[in-house]
Scaffold this active site. Structure first.
Site, mmCIF file in Angstrom:
data_model
loop_
_atom_site.group_PDB
_atom_site.id
_atom_site.type_symbol
_atom_site.label_atom_id
_atom_site.label_comp_id
_atom_site.label_asym_id
_atom_site.label_seq_id
_atom_site.Cartn_x
_atom_site.Cartn_y
_atom_site.Cartn_z
ATOM 1 N N ARG A 73 0.557 -1.215 -0.308
ATOM 2 C CA ARG A 73 0.283 0.251 -0.100
ATOM 3 C C ARG A 73 -0.103 1.241 0.034
ATOM 4 N NH1 ARG A 73 -3.520 -2.288 -0.940
ATOM 5 N NH2 ARG A 73 -6.098 -2.137 -0.255
ATOM 6 N N HIS A 112 -1.123 -0.036 -9.506
ATOM 7 C CA HIS A 112 -1.884 -1.304 -8.573
ATOM 8 C C HIS A 112 -2.920 -1.770 -9.210
ATOM 9 C CE1 HIS A 112 -3.909 -0.827 -4.380
ATOM 10 N NE2 HIS A 112 -3.592 -1.760 -4.766
ATOM 11 N N GLU A 125 -2.053 7.635 -4.103
ATOM 12 C CA GLU A 125 -2.978 7.730 -5.269
ATOM 13 C C GLU A 125 -4.239 7.758 -5.860
ATOM 14 O OE1 GLU A 125 -1.701 3.256 -4.479
ATOM 15 O OE2 GLU A 125 -3.466 2.800 -5.075
HETATM 16 C C1 DGY Z 1 -5.941 -5.489 -2.863
HETATM 17 O O1 DGY Z 1 -6.318 -7.234 -2.677
HETATM 18 O O2 DGY Z 1 -5.879 -5.657 -1.556
HETATM 19 C C2 DGY Z 1 -5.378 -4.546 -3.205
HETATM 20 O O3 DGY Z 1 -4.525 -4.476 -3.312
HETATM 21 C C3 DGY Z 1 -6.146 -4.140 -4.378
HETATM 22 O O4 DGY Z 1 -7.226 -2.998 -3.985
#
Ligand code: DGY
Length: 325
Positions: A239, A286, A268
C-alpha cells in the site's frame, strides 16, 4: 421485498446479475469515484455495499448510515474501512483474501525482474530511437539468481513470493509481526526470520507485502533506505504510505539505492510527479492482482460475503466476528 445494495464501483456484469437475484441493486458502471457526500447519499436506504479501496468508510460517514448492515470490500487490504467504527455500529465487514495470493506473488516477481534488469528503462530508450549499437555496458542491472531476497510482511502473499525464489537459488530473509512455523519456513524456501534492520542491510532485493495501518505507516523511511545496499532494489506491492515516497525519491535520485518497482503510492492515483523524472523506478497503477480470473474471483468472493451477510449467515471472510457474537 428485496434489500437494497450499492455496488460502489464498476464491476463485472455477471456479478451484478448474480447480486440482482438477491437484492435491489444500484450499480455504478460509469465508475464514478464517489466523494464522501455522494457515498452518504447513494447509501441512504441501502443495507449493504460492495466497494473497493477507493471508498472510505470512516466514523463520520457511518453515523449517516444507520441502515447499513454489511460492507464487502473487494480487496484483501481494508485500510479504507474503520473496522472498530463498523463493529460499534453492528456492520459486518469482509475482504477478499486468498483468491489473489498467487497472482499478486507473480506480479511481485514481474516488478522485481523489471526493476533489477531495467526492462522499462531500456524499452523507453529503445522506443525513443537511441539504439545504435550493442555495448558491453548498456543497462547493466543486478542479478536475481543467487541473490538474497528480503520480504517484509510474510503473510500468504509473502510466502507465495518466497516459494517462487527456489528456482532462482536465492536466500530468503523475512521480517513479520510473528515468525512462521518451522514447516512454513521450509516451504518458503527456508526463509530466515531477521530484524527489519538486518533484512534491509543484507538483502539485495527487498519486497514489501505488509498490510497498511497506523503502525506500518512509513515502515520504509529515510533511515531504513539508508540501511539498504546502494545496489539494492525495493519493490512495494502493499500500500502507499508504507514507504515515505519523498524519502524514496531522494534515495533514487542520489542513487542511495539502485532502483525501485512500485505498484502503490502515497495519494494514488495522484502520485508524486517527481517519480516521472527518474529512470531508476518502474511504475505500475496498482495492478498486482489484475489478472482476468483473479479479479473475477475477487468480485465473486465479495459478492459471496455480501450475500451471506445480508442473509444472516456468516460471511466466509468476516473481519469482525464480534458483530455476529
Ligand atoms: C488488495 O486486494 O488489497 C489490492 O491491493 C487491491 O486493492
Amino acid at each position: 421485498m428485496k434489500l437494497a445494495i450499492l455496488i460502489a464501483r464498476a464491476i463485472f456484469p455477471d456479478v451484478i446479475e448474480r447480486l440482482s437475484v438477491y437484492f435491489d441493486v444500484e450499480a455504478n458502471q460509469q465508475d464514478i469515484v464517489f466523494s464522501q457526500q455522494e457515498l452518504a447519499e447513494k447509501l441512504q436506504g441501502k443495507s449493504g455495499v460492495l466497494c473497493t479501496s477507493s471508498a472510505r468508510f470512516d466514523a463520520t460517514l457511518l453515523t449517516r448510515l444507520p441502515m447499513l448492515k454489511a460492507v464487502a470490500n473487494m480487496a484483501v487490504g481494508y485500510d479504507n474501512v474503520d473496522l472498530a467504527a463498523c463493529t460499534a455500529q453492528g456492520i459486518l465487514v469482509s475482504n477478499t483474501p486468498d483468491v489473489l495470493n498467487e497472482t499478486t506473488a507473480d506480479f511481485g516477481w514481474t516488478l522485481l525482474m523489471a526493476t533489477a534488469r531495467r526492462v522499462t528503462e531500456s524499452e523507453h530508450w529503445l522506443r525513443a530511437g537511441h539504439w545504435d549499437k550493442w555495448r558491453y555496458d548498456y543497462f547493466l542491472g543486478a542479478d536475481i539468481h543467487g541473490s538474497t531476497l528480503g520480504i517484509i510482511g510474510m503473510g500468504r502473499i509473502g510466502q507465495a513470493i518466497a516459494r517462487r525464489s527456489m528456482g532462482f537459488d536465492m536466500q530468503v530473509l523475512y521480517h513479520n509481526r510473528t515468525s512462521l512455523t518451522p514447516e512454513q519456513e521450509v516451504r518458503a524456501n527456508n526463509a530466515r526470520y531477521v530484524s527489519k534492520e538486518a533484512l534491509l542491510s543484507e538483502a539485495d532485493h527487498v519486497m514489501l507485502v505488509l498490510p497498511y495501518s497506523a503502525t506500518t505507516h512509513h515502515t520504509i523511511d529515510k533511515a531504513e533506505l539508508a540501511l539498504m545496499k546502494p545496489t539494492a532494489t525495493l519493490v512495494n506491492l502493499a500500500r502507499g504510505g508504507i514507504v515515505n515516497d519523498l524519502a524514496l525519491i531522494d534515495a533514487l535520485r542520489s542513487k542511495a539505492i539502485a532502483a525501485a518497482g512500485l505498484d502503490v503510492f502515497e495519494n494514488e492515483p495522484k502520485f508524486h510527479p517527481d517519480f516521472l523524472t527518474l529512470n531508476n523506478v518502474v511504475l505500475t497503477p496498482h495492478i498486482a492482482s489484475a489478472s482476468e480470473s483473479t479479479r473475477f474471483a475477487m468480485a465473486n468472493r465479495a459478492a459471496d460475503n455480501l450475500i451471506a451477510a445480508l442473509q444472516n449467515q456468516r460471511p466466509p471472510n468476516l473481519l469482525n466476528p464480534e458483530v455476529v457474537a
